[in-house]
Enzyme design. Structure first.
Site, PDB file in Angstrom:
ATOM      1  N   ASP A  11       0.886  -1.159   0.000  1.00 48.29           N
ATOM      2  CA  ASP A  11       0.000   0.000   0.000  1.00 48.29           C
ATOM      3  C   ASP A  11       0.926   1.212   0.000  1.00 48.29           C
ATOM      4  O   ASP A  11       1.461   1.590   1.040  1.00 48.29           O
ATOM      5  CB  ASP A  11      -0.889  -0.013   1.242  1.00 48.29           C
ATOM      6  CG  ASP A  11      -1.800   1.198   1.311  1.00 48.29           C
ATOM      7  OD1 ASP A  11      -2.153   1.742   0.250  1.00 48.29           O
ATOM      8  OD2 ASP A  11      -2.152   1.610   2.430  1.00 48.29           O
ATOM      9  N   ASP A  33      -2.282   0.570   7.447  1.00 46.38           N
ATOM     10  CA  ASP A  33      -1.514   0.401   6.208  1.00 46.38           C
ATOM     11  C   ASP A  33      -1.017  -1.038   6.056  1.00 46.38           C
ATOM     12  O   ASP A  33      -0.931  -1.556   4.949  1.00 46.38           O
ATOM     13  CB  ASP A  33      -0.323   1.366   6.184  1.00 46.38           C
ATOM     14  CG  ASP A  33      -0.741   2.790   6.451  1.00 46.38           C
ATOM     15  OD1 ASP A  33      -1.052   3.501   5.488  1.00 46.38           O
ATOM     16  OD2 ASP A  33      -0.773   3.188   7.631  1.00 46.38           O
ATOM     17  N   GLU A  84      -1.212  -1.036  -4.909  1.00 43.52           N
ATOM     18  CA  GLU A  84      -2.430  -0.278  -5.166  1.00 43.52           C
ATOM     19  C   GLU A  84      -2.199   0.702  -6.302  1.00 43.52           C
ATOM     20  O   GLU A  84      -1.177   1.386  -6.345  1.00 43.52           O
ATOM     21  CB  GLU A  84      -2.862   0.480  -3.906  1.00 43.52           C
ATOM     22  CG  GLU A  84      -4.196   1.170  -4.087  1.00 43.52           C
ATOM     23  CD  GLU A  84      -4.704   1.779  -2.793  1.00 43.52           C
ATOM     24  OE1 GLU A  84      -5.324   1.053  -2.003  1.00 43.52           O
ATOM     25  OE2 GLU A  84      -4.470   2.973  -2.586  1.00 43.52           O
TER      26      GLU A  84
END
Length: 171
Positions: free
Chosen positions: A19, A153, A80
């Site tokens: 992420d 996260d 992502e």
């Protein structure tokens, strides 16, 4: 065909989920052991202005990703997809962080797969409209963890890696 490519397409290897972020970059390493889903490692790479200026902070992210790749030997990286933000400074910093993450993967010849937040939510919960808490609870449940991974996260890094397993059909 190399063992890494075979492991990638048969679901036998570990997947590094990232992420991306400039101040906080979540990661998760997932795979299978004896037909069970396993979260091998997760956490958050954090940088602050105390770490140094932007170049030093990006180097910290790069070195940390390199270390994760060296230690865990994943077969690929799931990251992502960046979406445009109203805050252009933040968007640029995240773009730069993604750049060094992808560079580290390329250095190790790891394929990179990108997923939108909606794709991740769909893969983990069955609904692209799920909220963050639902995704976190499913991550804890699917990996049989006693608690939701912290920080958020880190849970996102695990979710990205598991999303890739799901999209590859190896869950």
């Amino acid at each position: 065909m190399s063992k890494r490519v075979i492991d990638l397409y048969t679901g036998n290897g570990r997947i590094l989920g990232i992420d991306p972020g400039f101040a906080r970059c979540g990661y998760g390493i997932v795979g299978r052991e004896q037909n069970a889903l396993v979260a091998f490692d997760w956490g958050c790479i954090q940088t602050t202005p105390k770490t140094g200026g932007p170049p030093e902070r990006l180097l910290t992210i790069y070195d940390s990703i390199e270390n994760l790749i060296t230690v865990h030997k994943p077969v690929c990286l799931a990251c992502e997809k960046l979406f445009f933000s109203r805050n252009t400074t933040t968007a640029m910093q995240v773009s730069e962080a993604r750049g060094v993450i992808i560079l580290a993967a390329a250095k190790h010849q790891l394929p990179v797969f990108e997923y939108t937040p909606k794709q991740v939510k769909l893969a983990i919960t069955g609904s692209g409209m799920a909220d963050k808490k639902q995704v976190q609870m499913m991550i804890a449940r699917l990996f049989r963890l006693s608690d939701i991974p912290k920080p958020d996260d880190a849970a996102d890094g695990l979710a990205l890696a598991l999303c890739h397993m799901n999209w590859m059909g190896t869950v």
